[in-house]
Structure formats: C-alpha cells, structure tokens
Scaffold this motif. Structure first.
Motif, short mmCIF file in Angstrom:
data_model
loop_
_atom_site.label_atom_id
_atom_site.label_comp_id
_atom_site.label_asym_id
_atom_site.label_seq_id
_atom_site.Cartn_x
_atom_site.Cartn_y
_atom_site.Cartn_z
N UNK A 209 0.86 -1.17 0.00
CA UNK A 209 0.00 0.00 0.00
C UNK A 209 0.90 1.22 0.00
N UNK A 210 0.62 2.30 -0.69
CA UNK A 210 -0.55 2.58 -1.54
C UNK A 210 -0.53 1.78 -2.84
N UNK A 212 -2.46 0.61 -6.68
CA UNK A 212 -3.19 1.17 -7.83
C UNK A 212 -3.58 0.09 -8.83
N UNK A 584 -0.27 6.66 5.91
CA UNK A 584 -0.87 6.22 4.66
C UNK A 584 -2.36 6.49 4.72
N UNK A 588 -6.59 5.51 -2.58
CA UNK A 588 -5.76 5.95 -3.70
C UNK A 588 -6.69 6.42 -4.82
#
Lengths: 708, 708
Positions: A209-210, A212, A584, A588
């Motif tokens: 993480x992050x 996509x 975090x 996203x």
C-alpha cells in the motif's frame, strides 16, 4: 459447543476491536449493529429466505460474488487469472490485452475454474465425535474421525450430481461444521481487464500500500437447462442466484463501517513458540529456497522459449506471491519481536500452570511435549520436504504420476489400512480435472523442474538421503530425464486421466518410466505420510490443551483459525502509520495510477485509460471530495489468502469493493492480529465501474447490474 | 539597481509562496511581518547595532551560528566532520565514538576549519561596471571586471590580517555586492556526537525524509589575545561575538513560521532547455561515473588498508553525497517532465519575441545562440572533463602539483595576460592550507586515483585525446606511477607549501617527476581554461537577455541564483505528500530513532541513548503533544548545499533547529522551486539539547547557552 458458546460471550470483549474471522453462526453474538451494521444479521444469513450469503461464492478456494440475477460474478483479476491463462494457452493471449465479451454468446469458457454456492451449514460435532468412542490412540482417533467425515460427505454428495460437501474441524477438533455446496464447473469470462490494469504494479506492488491495481474481473456462472451445475456445454444457461449484490449507491468515506464475507484459507493464530521457531528456522527458509528455485527455472525456460510464457505464468505468479509473503512474515516477526513475546507469555503460562494444583497435574509438561513434537518432525525434515517437492514443484507429469501411483495402490489396500479421506468421488474429480493441469504443461520446464528436484535429492546429507533415488548418482541425469520423457505415454492428458482407474497390475504393465521412478519412492513416501499423520494427531491434542490453559489464564480469541470455510470480518475504512512520521491515507486515486505510469511493465497503464484521467472523463464515478476517481482503499477487516475476491459491503449490505490483498507491514497477521497496522486492501467499486464503463465501454454490464 | 528594485516590487507576488533565497538587502520588501515575523527586519540586519546576522557564520562554505557569548558555535555534524576527520588521522579516532570536551582546555583543534563573520555588506555595482567602459568583447569585459574586483578586494583585505573580502556577481552581472568578513582559523571541537547519532542512517537516509539523524556538533571560535582571527595558538582566547542566538523557549508546532539565514552554494533557477539538456546528457552522466569510480577506488583501498578509512572518509562522504543528489535531480527532472516543460515555455517565449518588433530585433536568435554555446563547449567535453579530473579526483599530490605549476607560471606572465583573479593573498592562503589537505593523504589511494585518471585519458576517443598523456600508452602504468611516487619530494607538506613561491626555473630545477607530468598537460589545460572563459562570458550575456525576455513575458523570481553569499528564506513548518495516499508528517520522534535501530551500521544507535528513550528519561525536552522528544522537522524554506548548519529561527528570532538537508523528492529544487514537495530538513533543537544534556552529560554547555 455449549462450552464454546459460553466462552464466546465471556471473552469476546477481550479481542482487539475488529479482530476476528467469524463463523457465520457467531454473527448474532458480535454486536454488529453497534459497530455500524444497518441491516439485520438475518439479512446476512438465515436458513429460510434469500440472504447475502447466497450471493457469496467459493471460487476454487478464493471468493467471488453475484452482482446480477443472471449469474454475473465479480472477483479479482488474480483469481480469474488461472482460468483465463488456461483459456489462452491454445494460441490467443487473453491475458495481456484482456478480454471483453460484447454479449453472452461471446463469453469465453474458463477451463478448470469452478464455483460453489452454499446450500446448508450444519453443526455435526456430535455425529463425528460419537464415532471415536473410547479410542485413546490419537492417530487411531483421527483416522476414525476422518473416516466418519468421509462417509457423511459421500452420503450427502450422492443426493445429486452437483452436490459437494466439506466437513471442517474447528478449534483443533472441538467442533465440526458441515458445509453443503452446489458446484458449478462451467464458468465463463465476461470481462477481464488487461494485465496493465488488473495486474498493474505486478510483483513490485504486490502486498503493498498505496496500491493502484484494478484487481477485478467479471465471470458468469452457467448451469444445465435443468438447473444442475456441471462441466461446460454450449447448451448451458446462466445460473439464477437466489440473491445478488447491489452496487453501493452512496460514497464511501474514511471511517465508514465495512464488512467482508469470504473464504480465508489458513491462519496460525494462537500458536506456541515451538511452532514459531519451527517456521522461522525450518519451514520458511526451505520454502523461500523452493520458491526461488522454481521461479528461476521457469524464468530460464521462458528466456529460452518465450512461447511458454503464458503456460508457466500461473505457477510463477503463485510462487512469486508466496515468496514475497514469506519474506514479509519473517520481517514482521522480527519487527514485532514475535518469538520473544511468545516465549515470555509461555513463561508466564508455565508459572500459572505450576501455581494451580489441578493444572499442574495435567499441563506441567505441556510446553516440553509440544517442543518434542517439533523436534520429532524436524529430524527427517530435509528428507521429507525433498519427497514433498515431487508433489508440486517437480513438474506436471511427475506430480500426476505420483498421484496416480498412490491412488491405485491405496485403493487396493485392505479397508482398515486405507486412507479414509480417499473417496471414489474425489478420485473421479481429480481424474476429470487433470486435463486442466495439462494446459500448463510445457515439456522443457517439466524436465528442468524434475532435474532440479533430483539434484536436490542427491545433494542431501547422508542421514537424510532418499534411498529410492540413490541409483541416479551413477547416471547422467540429463540423459536419464531425456529417456523418461522420451518413453513416457503420460504426455497425453486423456491417457493420464484414465490411469487413475487402473489396477496396480495394469499400471505396472504400462511399463511407464515415470511411474517406475515413483515406485522407487513409494515406501519412503508412505513412511513420511505416517510420520506426518502422527505429528498432526499429537500436535492437535497438545494445541487443544494449550488453548485450555491460555483461556484459563487470560481468555482467547474465540473464532477458529481460518480453514477455507466461510467467514465474516468487519471494521471501518482506515489509513495507518507504517513508521515514524509517515501516514498512509485510506484511499488511492486515478491520478495516482497516472503518477506511477512509466510506460514500461509493471507500470504501463493503457494509454486510453491515461487519457480518460488526463481529460477528466470520469462518468458518474468522480468523487468531488477527492476531486478524482477512487481506485483502492484500506480498512480494518481481518483477512488472509482465500479472501481474494471477497465482497466488501457497507452498512446496508451494498457492494463497496472487492478485497484483494493485505498490507506488507502486517503480513504477520496470519499469526497475530495488530489493529494499528493490519489492513485489508480492496479495489474500490467506483474504479471497477469506471474502468468497465469508461475504458472498456461495457455499458451493458452496468445495465445488467441495475446501474442507470 | 533601480530597474531591479522596481522589478522586485512588481513581481514579487508572482513567486510561489516561500520561494526564494533572498539577499539581506531585499528583506524590507518581503512583507516578513505579514508572513509571521514578530521581530523587526532591523533586528535581523542593520548596519549599526548588533543584529541576528552577527550571529551567523560562514563555516568553510557551509553555515554555523553562535549560541553563547564565548564563541560557542552550533553547526551540522557533517559540516564539522572534515575538521574532526583531520584531527583524527594522527591516531585517535574522534569520529566513530564522538568527542566531548569537559572544559575549554580539553577542546580539540579542528585543523583546516575556518569561520567568517560578516563585517559589512555593500553594493559596488557602479564601481565595478565603471571599469568596463565601452569594451564590447565579452571575454575582455569579464577580465576587466574580474581585475577590478580583485583590486578592490585586495585593497580592503590589506586593512588587517584577518579581513577577507568577496565581491559577488548577482543576476549574471547585473549587480555586484561586496561582503567583508573577519576570518578565524582557530576553531576547536567542543562536542561531536558519535557517528551513530550524528550520521545515523548515513548514505541510506541521506536526502531522505522521515529522518532520524542528530546532525549537529558544537565548535568554538578562538581569536588572538588582541582580538584578531588567526591560526591555532594555545594563547588564543574564545571569540566574543556581537550577537548570539537564544535557544527557542516555546514548543515548535506544525504550521509555525520559521526562517533560515545561511550560505546557499549554487542554484540553477531560470535556466534554458539547452542548459537542462547539457546537464542531463553531458554533465550529470559524467559526474555520476566520476563519483562512482572515486568511491570504488577509495573502497578498494580501505578494504586492503583498513587503517586508511578515516583519511579517505571525507572525500568518500562528499562523493557519495553528490552521487545520490545527482541521481535524485535526474529522477526529479524525469518525474516533473522538466525538460519538456521548459521547451514548451521557450516555444511560447519565441512566439512572444517574434510578435513584438522591438524584441524581435534583439532576441530573435536568442535560443539558437544559447544552443550554439552549449554545442561549442560540448565538442571538447570528454577532453576537458578528463583534464579537470586531475583538479580533485586524481589524488592529492597530483592536484597540488598541478596547482603549483599553474601558480608559478601565471605569476611570471606579463600583467595583461595574467589571470586577474590571482592575488598574492590567495596564493598565500592556498599555500598555508595545503597541510590540511595532506592530512587526508594516503599514498596507495593517491596512486590508484592517479592511475585511474591516466587510464581514463588513454581510453578517450581519438578526437578527444590529451596529447600530453599519449606517452603513457607505451609504458607500464603501474611501474610509471611507482616511479613518480618513488622519486617525488611532494610527500612532505611543508616542502609542497613552499613550492608555491618558487620561480619557474627553481621549480624546473627540482626535477620533480609529478611536476614534470603536469608540464606535459599545461598547454592543453590553458586552452581548456580559455574555452571555458569564453563560454562563460558568452553564456552570461545570453542569460541576461533570457531573463529580460522572461521578465517581459511573465515576470521572474527576483532573487539571484545562490552563489555562496548570505541569504534568507522563510516558510512554515509543513509536511508533504510525496505520492498518492502517502502523507509525511513534519516531525520525527525519538521512538522513530529506536524503531530504525538494527544494532548494525548505519542504524546502530548508542545503547545508552536507546535506554533513555525506553525508560522515558527525557529531561525538559519531552513534548507532551507528541508524547516524545522531537528529532527532526520539515519546513517550507528554500535551501540548498551550503545552507548546511544554518540556524532555523522562529518568529522571535530564537533558535529552533539546524538545517541539514533537503528531501529527495525535491532535489530538482536547485533548478525549480516546487512548493508542494520541496522541504528543508532540520534537526530539532530539542533533540540537540536532549542528546547534549541527557546522553552526553554536557550540562555545562546548556548553562553556557543560558538554559536553566
């Protein structure tokens, strides 16, 4: 169960908030409405009327969910991958560029993929334990239980062609629950996004993480015209599920309540220090070496033979996934000083045991007994794990040959000695599915994997040697393997499929050199199986004792370890702080996909998708607060492998997204829940819809799902 | 200057908030009170009474600040490093374990370190430009300016033994400002934390945020009993500065106003696409290769001769720092599509030029003219950069020999031809400081560096060859180098120091083989210097034109590029988002130092420091909101190399911390300011005090600073 239910009400508040992979029967005790659930628990599961559970599907060990009345399924790209890979090996590559059916008639059969829908869940503890009687020997006791389970399963499976039954042991055999499924073997691909969406970031971003990755795919479940599950047939029609999920109609925000229903595979919660040491020192290092060797051999093969890339990609992807996961678990254990913590706890427990006369009598030697079991199984570990190499990592033909030989010889044993878990239904299933395995068969890879396994065997320490393989020491191994593959008839999947039903004499008469190789290993492998059976039986009993002590000392988490049965977990959308000064966020965005785009794999998003983002063509999937399309999110649900593809639901039971991963910082979660850093990673349904509608142009699917 | 001041008021609002390395004279125009400054601008700088600027020190190119009335200086560990390294080469390692003087008499001389305090700042543009008259030739014009500058500098320096004067060109020669300093060459180490605090994270964390480096050290400035600066003498006494900084008495928080005064070294703001391409394609790749080779050679040397580690560590540290920085700039340029952006801007500018008759006449060929200059200098770049290798990267004796030969020959030229920037004062300074250079001399490293440089020369393409080195092609280079170092007398620093004052005949008569080597290169190096002089002169003029056009088109940032003169920059404490879904908070904490601790370099914090954190022994440096001791913070100040060691001040002008780095995501900042991601990284004064008091036990220093 009474004792356990009592424990449940007593101890549930001792769990970390949001910890737990709960059995469906436990939901009433969870206070879900207090946590944020707005529908009733009966809406999630009840025996009589359609409920959310009817929309949740076990997809070959992972999870999927119905999203239309016509059997449309959503799951992860990486879950649908195997079926699409096997569909692609004949020549057309449906993986790289993806696949979209413009109508039902265009849908692509996904060979080897299958789905199971739950028909019934029933506690069968009494029936199972009755069979044990007064038998004291633990191995014998386990065999009796296994035997009773198999008979019960077979009896119910005989009701219809598409019935599959699994009876699962919970809490190390304290409870047994029966799951009755309807099984479907005709699954078809509806929309598979290209790798550059569905696997965006690939190994590099895996577990991270992050994130996509648009890790989703649409499949459809088909049934016969008379409503049975079964193999592919052009006459089949879409399955009509009792229930399907609605796409969430409100925007998801940080802090919102979510829950997940799915099929987590395996956890090791509440294990002792001996088990931790055993994994850290014995199992994980060996697995890492095995994964690395297999990956290396497959990579060398595809360098020489690029045409094999798709065929071996499924195996490679699986090994790479577990390789990274294992490294993550090890660093998680080190970061949390996990072993030291458990040792300290056991010191306290030992003092506690010794301080109570009743406990002292029964449990004074508990930890040394556990330790002994691990020492016992460790003595032959190099030998045993090398034998186990041939089960999966030494090539497809060797694995099939070994399985066939075992099946044929087991069937001819006297009933008392026979593996009780070994039913005719299962043999038929294995035999009929061997053809899907062979879709990934590529001879040069197979030979190299076998050669490597033989070399590993020859390099064993003299105390660990496999006697049946010593003859190779005096051979030219390349020549030997060429001869095996030159002479074997096992390259033909239909032929191999039939071999399962031969007698041992018929099998012998085939004179197949690969079968002959495994005949040399058979006795040693039988010994290994016996050792493992004893280890498992003894350890199971010791674990029950450990849980009793732990429970008496401080209460314990009352959900059973994951074992591939359906579970519910819940918790809010939440970011986390992986290290000092870093936070975090839980969402996203599409602009983040673009920011990672380098134009080269694994970050090579499709140009057309990039353009949509750059021109701000978002359709209705734009979120004004983020000023973007959400892509993925993190939440405090407690999941593991097998939950892949699970629906993430909101307070109303609507679909928010699809769970596909856990975060790297919390890979220790299979052993221990940590609310500060453990997060589920899910692809946001708004990204799924955005890609499906705006990028793929599959508006008819949105209509089918009742959107606009 | 009138035009520039006008531009200042017109255009200042076009800058990004917090962009700018401002000249001290520009402060009144900056609206600092509006930004948050609570003291008056005159408190920062005025000509007549003690002001903050009197507390700011130029420390051999970097920055430091007085924190007591007795000349106690705070700067970065990495700034103090060179002096302590040179103090350590005689046998006692003061770097690894650090150094603490328990009283002034124990303080450790820091050879080669020197400090400059500003006595006067004066605009001398009129005096300088007067000298140019009507001279049109740009090279000739530059020489006249350089000559006038040198005369003015020498005249003022003659006033006293410790006066040093630097006249700096601003805005490519639009303005000239004179800085008159008092110089001190007797600096002593008071407290140098161990490497495992002061360089915690080393290369791995260098340029990175979140950061946990205690990058600070205490020095003291000494003067003669009569109040002059000068070399070390046991009779010297602590300098009494006009002004010293108070340690901040209030807690620093996210969003608080901060400012920095220091000596930024060099920026490339407002450069053209030709310059960007030249750096991306020519300069940076060559520098990276050079840094890597030098680092490799030094590492090989210390592997063979561990005793050389401290001697070569300064050079290695410097190269590693710029190596990582250069890689960061390149990736910053790629991430920001920096070149494409500049090309697009120039296309607009070219249209703009062509659309205005007046501009068209003067600037129609501006961009092709600039392009030509870079093409001109690029033609001989392999040749020229290889010659330049011998200035710094080919060993200490070769560098000294080359410098001596140049000095001796230059001095004997007719005045008209002589390098006008070449004064007797400077020769004396160089000669007297050569001994500090030699503290890092280690013969095997020197030989390997020279050998490598010769090999580079021999590997040049035939069009780029250095004629003077071709003779080596027929030699055994190892043997040749052994002979050079066997015969040279240049291993003795005193002997070398005197060589600067020989006549060319005397130098020749020494018959030193290393001098003879550079005699062979002399003419080619002269040609290179001429080429560079012309390039610089032409490019300076073209840059002035470019800034005129840019200013006419859209306004420009009105502060001059950094050039080692004192500047002020301001902005609030602020975190940043380096990528989608990630937020970096502006403060790190002691618990973060502990979390990074692996017990092995570069993350091996001292056990005693770890214990303080674990036992929560924080003294008064505990921050209740963070529930910890703050370690470092990020803020929106616009800094670069040379700002290292600069004081970070609050609205009241009190010391909040010491700037020591910029963040990796914003290394492009030397070329372009980006308010979203560019941050200064500073060590928090609370961590400095915590380590000094609680870990080092140097309470007397806190008393000297007026704390408690």
């Amino acid at each position: 169960m009474k004792k356990i239910l009592f424990a449940l009400f007593m101890l549930i508040q001792m769990n970390h908030a949001n910890e737990g992979m709960w059995l469906i029967e436990q939901l009433p005790a969870l206070n879900l409405p207090q946590a944020g659930l707005e529908i009733s628990v009966e809406d999630i599961y009840n025996r009589d009327t359609p409920c959310l559970l009817d929309a949740i599907v076990n997809l070959g060990g992972a999870t999927a969910e119905f999203v239309s009345s016509e059997g449309l399924l959503l799951t992860n790209h990486h879950v649908a991958y195997g079926g699409v890979q096997r569909a692609s090996v004949q020549g057309v590559d449906y993986l790289t560029g993806g696949f979209l059916a413009l109508s039902k008639t265009e849908e692509l059969p996904a060979p080897g993929s299958y789905a199971r829908v739950i028909l019934e869940i029933r506690d069968v503890t009494a029936e199972i334990l009755e069979s044990v009687g007064n038998v004291k020997d633990l191995v014998e006791r386990n065999r009796l239980i296994k035997y009773t389970i198999k008979i019960l399963e077979d009896t119910i499976e005989a009701e219809d062609v598409d019935i599959e039954v699994k009876i699962a042991s919970m809490y190390n055999g304290e409870q047994y629950i029966l799951y009755k499924y309807k099984r479907f073997d005709d699954l078809r691909v509806v929309y598979m996004p290209p790798l550059s969406i569905g696997n965006y970031g690939a190994d590099q971003d895996n577990w991270m993480w992050p994130r996509h990755t648009g890790d989703f795919a649409f499949l459809r479940v088909y049934m016969t015209p008379t409503g049975k599950g079964g193999e592919y047939s052009p006459d089949n029609i879409p399955y009509k599920p009792e229930k399907w999920l609605k796409i969430a109609s409100t925007e998801l925000r940080d802090g919102d309540f979510t829950f997940i229903i799915g099929y987590p595979g395996r956890t090791n919660r509440n294990r002792t220090s001996a088990a931790i040491k055993y994994h850290l020192n014995e199992i994980y290092p060996r697995n890492i070496v095995r994964y690395e060797n297999t990956i290396r051999i497959l990579d060398e093969t595809t360098t020489r033979y690029p045409e094999a890339t798709i065929k071996v990609s499924g195996m490679r992807k699986g090994r790479a996934n577990y390789h990274k996961k294992t490294l993550g678990i090890i660093s998680g254990m080190e970061a949390a000083d996990f072993l030291a913590g458990q040792i300290a706890l056991e010191r306290e427990l030992q003092e506690f045991i010794l301080s109570k006369r009743k406990l002292r009598k029964k449990y004074a030697h508990l930890f040394t007994d556990i330790q002994e079991q691990f020492e016992y199984i460790s003595q032959t570990l190099d030998h045993d794990k090398t034998l186990a190499l041939f089960d999966y990592d030494a090539g497809i033909i060797p694995a099939a040959a070994k399985k066939i030989l075992y099946t044929v010889l087991e069937r001819e044993k006297p009933e008392a000695d026979r593996d009780p878990g070994f039913s005719e239904t299962e043999i038929e299933r294995t035999s009929s599915r061997i053809k899907y395995r062979y879709l990934s068969f590529f001879e040069p890879a197979d030979k190299e994997l076998l050669k490597h396994a033989l070399m590993v065997a020859l390099s064993l320490d003299s105390t660990q040697r496999i006697a049946g393989l010593e003859f190779i020491r005096n051979q030219n191994s390349d020549q030997y393997i060429e001869e095996l593959y030159g002479r074997t008839k096992m390259k033909d999947p239909d032929f191999v499929s039939n071999m399962f039903f031969l007698s041992s004499e018929e099998l012998e008469a085939l004179n197949d050199p690969i079968i002959q190789l495994f005949q040399k290993l058979y006795q040693e492998d039988e010994n290994r199986r016996e050792r493992e059976e004893r280890f498992k039986a003894e350890l199971g009993e010791l674990r029950r004792k450990y849980m009793t002590v732990l429970s008496a000392y401080k209460g314990f988490n009352v959900y059973p370890n994951a074992n591939g049965t359906v579970r519910l977990t819940y918790g809010p959308v939440a970011g986390y702080s992986p290290r000092d000064a870093v936070y975090y966020k839980p969402f996203t965005k599409l602009s983040g996909v673009i920011a990672k785009d380098t134009g080269k794999p694994p970050f090579d998003m499709p140009v057309e998708l990039r353009k949509l983002g750059e021109k701000k063509i978002y359709g209705q999937w734009f979120n004004p607060e983020m000023n973007d399309v959400p892509v993925a999110f993190t939440h405090q649900c407690d999941i593991t492998n097998g939950n892949s593809g699970s629906p993430v639901l909101n307070a109303k039971g609507e679909l928010l997204g699809i769970a596909f991963d856990g975060n790297y910082e919390a890979l220790l979660s299979d052993w221990q829940y940590n609310p500060d850093i453990q997060r589920a990673i899910s692809v946001d349904i708004r990204y799924v819809m955005f890609v499906t509608e705006q990028y793929a142009g599959a508006e008819y699917l949105l209509e089918e799902m009742g959107i606009k």
